[in-house]
Design an enzyme around this catalytic site. Structure first.
Site, PDB file in Angstrom:
ATOM      1  CB  ALA A 106     -11.032  -5.588   0.063  1.00  0.00           C
ATOM      2  CD  GLU A 142     -12.455  -6.988  -5.775  1.00  0.00           C
ATOM      3  OE1 GLU A 142     -11.147  -7.227  -5.776  1.00  0.00           O
ATOM      4  OE2 GLU A 142     -12.481  -6.072  -6.836  1.00  0.00           O
ATOM      5  CD  GLU A 147      -5.848  -6.432  -7.689  1.00  0.00           C
ATOM      6  OE1 GLU A 147      -5.914  -6.572  -9.058  1.00  0.00           O
ATOM      7  OE2 GLU A 147      -6.764  -6.187  -7.048  1.00  0.00           O
ATOM      8  CD  GLU A 154      -8.062  -8.712  -4.071  1.00  0.00           C
ATOM      9  OE1 GLU A 154      -8.004  -8.987  -2.786  1.00  0.00           O
ATOM     10  OE2 GLU A 154      -8.095  -7.601  -4.395  1.00  0.00           O
ATOM     11  NE  ARG A 199      -4.044  -1.703   0.093  1.00  0.00           N
ATOM     12  CZ  ARG A 199      -4.888  -2.021  -0.871  1.00  0.00           C
ATOM     13  NH1 ARG A 199      -4.798  -1.165  -2.127  1.00  0.00           N
ATOM     14  NH2 ARG A 199      -5.993  -2.725  -0.761  1.00  0.00           N
TER      15      ARG A 199
END
Length: 233
Positions: free
Chosen positions: A90, A107, A159, A111, A78
């Site tokens: 998320a 999601e 990602e 993911e 992040r």
């Protein structure tokens, strides 16, 4: 125990929708995902105040729990906080009119490569209500099974570099209380599960109303936007 003098006791507490008049709204800047707005707001006593905030699409997250009480999480970079955080799968509610549960299911598939047979709501929250109008709904997903990633999905950016893990829920609780885990969606979702794990029938159904989404939509419609700076790209 001495009770604080003059502070009333309220047995049932609830947030209440309220929107003060917006006399003027200006776009300070446009970003790749969110806009930065400035409102001139009239208070109940007639004063004017300025409030700047980020206009956020909202999001959903998933506490995916396997039969061994392990939670499927991602270890994701992040950039704004310069951390790689442990988070639940998320994503943003950035598709027009997409059902919230469908977005959470998408999601989880994108993911973690998973689907789930049982979905409930753990918690709704506003992440930073003093400066961002983001609302996020965290679901509990159980009865997990493998799923193919949605057609056309290609991981990119953060990602493309994230790791998918399973962590025992009690280890996540310990990490939260020790300050090692700080993602708000993880903290809220895991602690909500810890509070309800002995009686999951207390949890709301997956299709329950989400009042915050309605109220934020009303806030967006409360004023004509002035100023349209170029998109930041």
């Amino acid at each position: 125990m001495t009770e604080p003098a003059g502070i009333p006791v309220r047995r049932t507490a609830a947030d209440s929708p309220e929107l003060w008049p917006v006399e003027r709204r200006e776009v300070i800047g446009r970003g790749g995902l969110f806009d930065y707005l400035s409102d001139r707001v009239r208070t109940p006593d007639g004063e004017m105040m300025r409030r700047d905030f980020i206009d956020h699409t909202g999001a959903v997250g998933v506490i995916a729990l396997d039969d061994d009480e392990q939670v499927v999480v991602v270890h994701q970079y992040r950039h704004p906080v310069a951390f790689r955080l442990i988070e639940p799968p998320a994503g943003l509610l950035d598709q027009p009119d997409e059902d919230w549960l469908v977005a959470a299911q998408r999601e989880l598939a994108e993911e973690a490569g998973l689907a789930a047979g049982d979905w409930r709501i753990l918690v709704d929250m506003m992440t930073t209500p003093g400066g961002v109008n983001e609302s996020i709904r965290i679901y509990l997903a159980r009865d997990l099974r493998a799923a193919t990633q949605p057609e056309g999905f290609e991981p990119e950016g953060e990602e493309a570099h994230m790791e998918v893990l399973r962590v025992p829920v009690d280890d996540l609780i310990a990490g939260i209380l020790a300050g090692r885990l700080q993602s708000p969606s993880l903290v809220a979702g895991v602690l909500a599960y810890a509070a309800s794990r002995d009686d999951l029938d207390r949890l709301r159904s997956a299709d329950s109303p989400w009042p915050a989404r309605t109220q934020v939509a009303a806030m967006r419609a409360a004023a004509i936007v002035e100023g349209q700076p170029d998109h930041a790209g």
